[in-house]
Design an enzyme around this catalytic site. Structure first.
Site, PDB file in Angstrom:
ATOM      1  CG  ASP A  52      -1.977  32.031 -41.158  1.00 26.76           C
ATOM      2  OD1 ASP A  52      -0.966  31.554 -41.666  1.00 26.76           O
ATOM      3  OD2 ASP A  52      -3.104  31.505 -41.213  1.00 26.76           O
ATOM      4  CD  GLU A  71      -2.180   4.479  -3.282  1.00 25.89           C
ATOM      5  OE1 GLU A  71      -2.138   5.119  -2.237  1.00 25.89           O
ATOM      6  OE2 GLU A  71      -1.313   3.657  -3.615  1.00 25.89           O
ATOM      7  CG  ASP A 101      -3.490  26.971 -44.487  1.00 25.59           C
ATOM      8  OD1 ASP A 101      -2.530  27.162 -45.250  1.00 25.59           O
ATOM      9  OD2 ASP A 101      -4.246  27.867 -44.102  1.00 25.59           O
ATOM     10  CB  VAL A 122      -0.930   0.005   1.229  1.00 24.38           C
ATOM     11  CG1 VAL A 122      -1.676   1.330   1.325  1.00 24.38           C
ATOM     12  CG2 VAL A 122      -1.908  -1.143   1.157  1.00 24.38           C
ATOM     13  CD  GLU A 168       3.771   6.220   3.374  1.00 22.31           C
ATOM     14  OE1 GLU A 168       3.303   5.303   2.673  1.00 22.31           O
ATOM     15  OE2 GLU A 168       3.249   7.339   3.461  1.00 22.31           O
TER      16      GLU A 168
HETATM   17  P1  ATP Z   1      -2.424  35.423 -44.133  1.00 21.93           P
HETATM   18  O1  ATP Z   1      -1.809  34.344 -44.951  1.00 21.93           O
HETATM   19  O2  ATP Z   1      -1.502  36.038 -43.161  1.00 21.93           O
HETATM   20  O3  ATP Z   1      -3.753  35.081 -43.559  1.00 21.93           O
HETATM   21  P2  ATP Z   1      -3.598  36.879 -46.336  1.00 21.93           P
HETATM   22  O4  ATP Z   1      -5.017  37.002 -45.943  1.00 21.93           O
HETATM   23  O5  ATP Z   1      -3.002  38.041 -47.068  1.00 21.93           O
HETATM   24  O6  ATP Z   1      -2.636  36.642 -45.134  1.00 21.93           O
HETATM   25  P3  ATP Z   1      -4.445  35.015 -48.271  1.00 21.93           P
HETATM   26  O7  ATP Z   1      -5.806  34.917 -47.738  1.00 21.93           O
HETATM   27  O8  ATP Z   1      -3.760  33.809 -48.802  1.00 21.93           O
HETATM   28  O9  ATP Z   1      -3.458  35.598 -47.224  1.00 21.93           O
HETATM   29  O10 ATP Z   1      -4.499  36.121 -49.407  1.00 21.93           O
HETATM   30  C1  ATP Z   1      -3.430  36.309 -50.284  1.00 21.93           C
HETATM   31  C2  ATP Z   1      -3.614  37.600 -51.049  1.00 21.93           C
HETATM   32  O11 ATP Z   1      -4.771  37.526 -51.882  1.00 21.93           O
HETATM   33  C3  ATP Z   1      -3.852  38.808 -50.175  1.00 21.93           C
HETATM   34  O12 ATP Z   1      -2.664  39.384 -49.735  1.00 21.93           O
HETATM   35  C4  ATP Z   1      -4.621  39.733 -51.092  1.00 21.93           C
HETATM   36  O13 ATP Z   1      -3.730  40.442 -51.922  1.00 21.93           O
HETATM   37  C5  ATP Z   1      -5.430  38.777 -51.933  1.00 21.93           C
HETATM   38  N1  ATP Z   1      -6.777  38.627 -51.404  1.00 21.93           N
HETATM   39  C6  ATP Z   1      -7.132  38.329 -50.159  1.00 21.93           C
HETATM   40  N2  ATP Z   1      -8.456  38.228 -50.015  1.00 21.93           N
HETATM   41  C7  ATP Z   1      -8.972  38.479 -51.238  1.00 21.93           C
HETATM   42  C8  ATP Z   1     -10.292  38.513 -51.765  1.00 21.93           C
HETATM   43  N3  ATP Z   1     -11.339  38.279 -51.023  1.00 21.93           N
HETATM   44  N4  ATP Z   1     -10.425  38.805 -53.069  1.00 21.93           N
HETATM   45  C9  ATP Z   1      -9.375  39.037 -53.841  1.00 21.93           C
HETATM   46  N5  ATP Z   1      -8.112  39.005 -53.409  1.00 21.93           N
HETATM   47  C10 ATP Z   1      -7.897  38.736 -52.127  1.00 21.93           C
END
Ligand code: ATP
Length: 879
Positions: free
Chosen positions: A293, A251, A617, A246, A682
């Protein structure tokens, strides 16, 4: 499309039930109760109770049965609590779905989806129910979970899509045809229950428990043999052997471990870090690099357009947040936007090429959708261009969706016979697609020189930390899928701010102290990323470059600390590995490249935490030691690939989680050492007694040992397990992965302390004349040991710091444990009935003082040992 009415939804919910799968293997309380009987101690006690009946010690029998009952109930309560904590954790991450009801898009919990609902699905979504596609743009679905086929399947209008599968490309609207157990997934649900494997730490602790039990067994056998030589009655010897068993079996260990992990995870969840895999808790404490990001994680993701470049002019826009109020200025002079035709055309383009929705709720303006797009809608409304009106005038007939790889998005609209195309995206990408530029009333050829000039303006914006988008359009009479985004007319640039989160600077500072590197990995522009990086203190001034390198090309990266996606493409894996430890920012990367970064860092021996939100991603999240998905802007696919979810998408939450991870591990280390040290005390004490004085003069009786080990063990262990994280924990480097609990240093601490405590207790025993008054001597040993237990609960709040530094009263639960232990001890020592059972006699003041001084000596000893070890500072793991 109107979708179902609320009333209809209610009816259907009643008829079809919730859209959820019935869990087959729910842990019931009976199961938890039965599990208590797998505890070896329960069986040892059972054996002891049987022996007691044999030797006619009926009172002993009842005490042991009571203790047995107590252990089972206590174990049950703790495990039940741990189980509940886990269950409620699961509830926090309940999935959601977008549906159209009563004509509006709504985000609802997936379990409330009913047959007949109209689903709005996009890239990254997990499909919540079986449904028929009714509107579709480039839809691809990953159905591996159902079919095992890993290639995405293209889905067209009228095709079926199934619950549990994931959209990896495109978007669609779909009509739900089956929910819950009626879905294809529901029918095979039993086959895909997730099983959580034990983590290395759990395995190690279970193994440790087994080793200690084995040592106990060996000790029992030795004592038994010893007893046979001394011709001690066999039953008496059995009792002693059992008492030793024990004493030696820790335990409390597995239970305290389960509880610490589950309540620790709960605590982390409250701070917005949801752990999806138990393993993450222990890995978190070892993280050496965080790859985060930028947008939304390091920055607030609350975008506001502040500057627009169009017609060779830069317009400044006022107003804050999403409220559609603001004005336009050029060089400090207010302008009448309606006179600026190209500005209006640009604003119309960005409002139409947009999937976000601006909403006013209770007087507050907010957006549904991507904040980048939200900011564009808001700037449009500042010029009185409302999306709903524009969409009526220019109905949308097609879309080429945005992906992080393409970095642009295009929509196609019709006005009468005229077809209009609007595009927006990363400036350099948009520029490549443009053959013309709009200037005043003319559309001119877009020269290379002009493009260079615009890229310079873009760079200037980016250097001031603006996130910049390029905007283009074209009129067309005929479109083919190939030429939609060709020969566009450039309109201008839109620059928006996205300020860093306030807490990030501090969190990065904490990382520096804790020897954790922070790397920004972003899809955004290099200059924007650098500017933000500088603002939050990512770049060290007078940085010392770790890597020695001759290659000039690579040297440049080391000096800048920045690599762009296209540069990354040109680097071989070996080259990347050679510089990876000095790069602070990766800009304009595509998600696939994140995987290379993770792998290179891992190759260099780092433990990598990586954030992500999109479908692509997922591989990087899976490969990272800790994959972190975003709770707000993350997709279901990213969440499922992750080990941890950030409810608030906030970088500082990662750092806080690492701090908690470190603390949880340290707490486990603390209570394990605590429990082992007292158990060994112990064993050594009894061993000393038997060897030096014989069986007749046992320093503690089996029942007394039993009392200490059942009533005084668990509470302090749990209290230590829940010790709050101290700030100082971030001043140490990360713990090595795979490092066991009983490192050389900890083993030394534990065993020297056990030896010391046993010796002190034994000295008290022999100096109190056991030959004359054995009961008194045992009472004194008992009081001393309990006193030591109490001092140790404080001692073990840190395995290296002095208690005076970390504070005596910081852990309330520990104080409660000490009060309870003191009271129960006094009860057994002074309530006559219990006194008789446990064979105690009252102590006088002088005797109490001796016991207390003896107990206090552990406190002094531990402080001295810690001091000694702090000076030595060695902590090599036992292989
Ligand atoms: P992170 O990767 O840090 O999230 P982020 O938002 O810039 O950054 P993405 O979402 O991959 O990364 O966007 C890449 C690029 O695409 C942006 O930097 C912008 O120039 C362009 N982008 C982002 N959103 C739009 C959209 N809704 N329409 C058109 N172009 C966009």
């Amino acid at each position: 499309m109107m979708g179902l009415s609320n009333l209809e939804v209610e009816k259907r919910l009643k008829k079809y039930g919730y859209n959820e799968l019935k869990e087959k293997k729910k842990v019931t309380w009976i199961k938890i109760l039965l599990r208590q009987f797998s505890n070896i101690l329960v069986w040892i006690l059972f054996a002891a109770s049987v022996i007691s009946v044999f030797i006619g010690e009926i009172l002993n029998f009842w005490v042991i049965i009571f203790v047995l009952f107590f252990i089972v109930i206590l174990g049950f309560i703790q495990e039940y609590k741990a189980e509940k904590a886990m269950e409620s954790l699961k509830k926090i991450v309940q999935p959601t779905a977008k549906v159209i009801r009563e004509g509006k898009i709504r985000k609802i919990p997936s379990k409330e989806v009913v047959p007949g609902d109209l689903l709005v699905l996009e890239m990254g979504d997990k499909i919540p129910a079986d449904a028929k596609v009714i509107e579709v743009i480039n839809l691809k679905v990953d159905e591996a979970i159902l079919t095992g086929e890993s290639k995405p399947i293209v889905k067209k209008k009228d095709d079926l899509i199934f619950a549990g599968t994931q959209i990896v490309h495109g978007k669609c609207k779909a009509l739900v045809i089956a929910t819950g157990m009626q879905t294809k997934l529901g029918k095979i649900a039993g086959m895909i229950q997730e099983v959580e494997e034990k983590t290395p730490l759990q395995k190690k602790i279970t193994k440790l428990g087994k080793i200690l039990a084995l040592i106990a067994l060996i000790a029992c056998v030795v004592i038994f043999i010893f007893g046979v030589f001394e011709e001690v009655p066999i039953v008496e010897m059995l009792m002693v052997a059992l008492a030793l068993a024990v004493a030696a079996v820790p335990e409390g260990l597995p239970l305290a471990l389960t509880l610490t992990l589950s309540l620790g995870m709960h605590r982390m969840a409250k701070q917005n870090a949801i752990i999806r895999k138990l393993l993450a808790v222990e890995t978190l404490g070892s993280v050496t690099v965080i790859c985060a990001d930028k947008t939304g994680t390091i920055t607030k993701n609350e975008m506001t357009v502040e500057k627009i470049f169009v017609d060779d002019k830069i317009f400044d826009v006022t107003g804050v947040g999403y409220e559609p109020k603001g004005e336009f200025f050029v060089d400090g002079r207010k302008v009448d936007v309606y006179k600026e035709k190209n500005l209006i055309l640009l604003l119309k383009s960005v409002v139409l090429c947009n999937n976000a929705v601006l909403e006013e709720k209770e007087g507050k303006w907010g957006i549904i959708g991507d904040p980048t797009e939200g900011a564009l809608i808001v700037v449009g409304t500042k010029a009185n261009l409302w999306k709903e009106d524009l969409e009526k005038e220019y109905p949308r007939v097609g879309e080429v969706i945005f992906t992080s790889e393409r970095k642009m998005m295009t929509t196609i609209h019709k006005k009468g016979e005229e077809i209009l195309v609007f595009s927006k995206g990363a400036p350099e990408i948009i520029l490549k697609k443009c053959k013309f530029i709009k200037k005043k009333d003319k559309i001119e050829e877009f020269s290379e020189d002009e493009k260079v000039k615009i890229l310079e303006i873009n760079k200037d914006f980016a250097r001031s930390a603006f996130r910049v988008l390029g905007v283009a359009y074209k009129k067309a009479s005929e479109l083919t899928p190939e030429n939609i985004e060709e020969d566009l007319v450039f309109l201008g640039l839109v620059a928006m701010i996205d300020p860093p989160r306030e807490e990030v600077g501090k969190a990065i500072e904490a990382c520096k102290k804790g020897k954790i590197r922070v790397i920004m990995v972003t899809g955004d522009n290099e200059e924007t990323a650098k500017a933000i990086g500088k603002k939050i203190g990512l770049f060290e001034e007078n940085k010392k470059i770790k890597t020695k390198i001759k290659n000039e090309k690579l040297k440049k990266f080391l000096e800048d600390g920045v690599v762009t996606g296209s540069e990354l493409n040109k680097l071989s894996n070996d080259e990347l590995e050679s510089i990876v430890e000095d790069i602070v920012v990766y800009a304009r990367v595509v998600p696939e490249q994140k995987l290379r970064i993770v792998n290179a860092l891992k190759k260099k021996g780092h433990i990598v935490a990586m954030t992500g939100d999109g479908v692509n991603d997922a591989p990087a999240l899976k490969n990272a030691d800790i994959g972190i998905a975003m709770g707000v802007k993350g997709t279901d696919v990213a969440r499922e690939a992750s080990d941890m979810i950030l409810q608030d998408d906030n970088f500082s939450t990662i750092v806080e989680a690492i701090k908690n991870g470190r603390a949880i591990y340290e707490n486990i280390e603390k209570f394990t050492c605590y429990l082992i040290s007292r158990n060994f005390t112990e064993v050594i004490l009894i061993g000393l007694g038997i060897i030096l004085l014989g069986f007749e003069f046992l320093p503690l009786l089996p029942l007394q040992i039993l009392f200490i080990n059942t009533f005084d063990e668990e509470m302090p262990a749990i209290a230590l397990g829940l010790d709050p994280a101290r700030e100082e924990i971030m001043n140490k480097p990360p713990r090595k992965v795979g490092q066991g609990i009983l490192t050389k240093r900890n083993s030394f601490l534990v065993f020297s302390l056990a030896l010391f405590m046993a010796t002190v207790a034994f000295l008290i025993f022999i100096t109190s004349n056991p030959t004359i008054g054995i009961e008194k001597a045992r009472t004194m040993v008992f009081a001393t040991i309990v006193g030591m237990v109490i001092f140790n609960t404080f001692n073990f709040r840190s395995l290296d710091e002095s208690i005076f530094k970390i504070g005596i009263f910081a852990n309330k639960l520990l104080i409660l444990a000490v009060v309870v232990i003191s009271l129960t001890t006094l009860c057994v020592m002074y309530i006559p009935f219990l006194q008789r059972i446990f064979e105690f006699t009252p102590l006088n003041l002088k005797e109490w003082i001796i016991c207390l001084v003896g107990a206090f000596s552990t406190f002094v000893f531990m402080e001295v040992i810690k001091l000694f070890m702090r000076n030595k500072k060695t902590n090599p793991p036992i292989p």
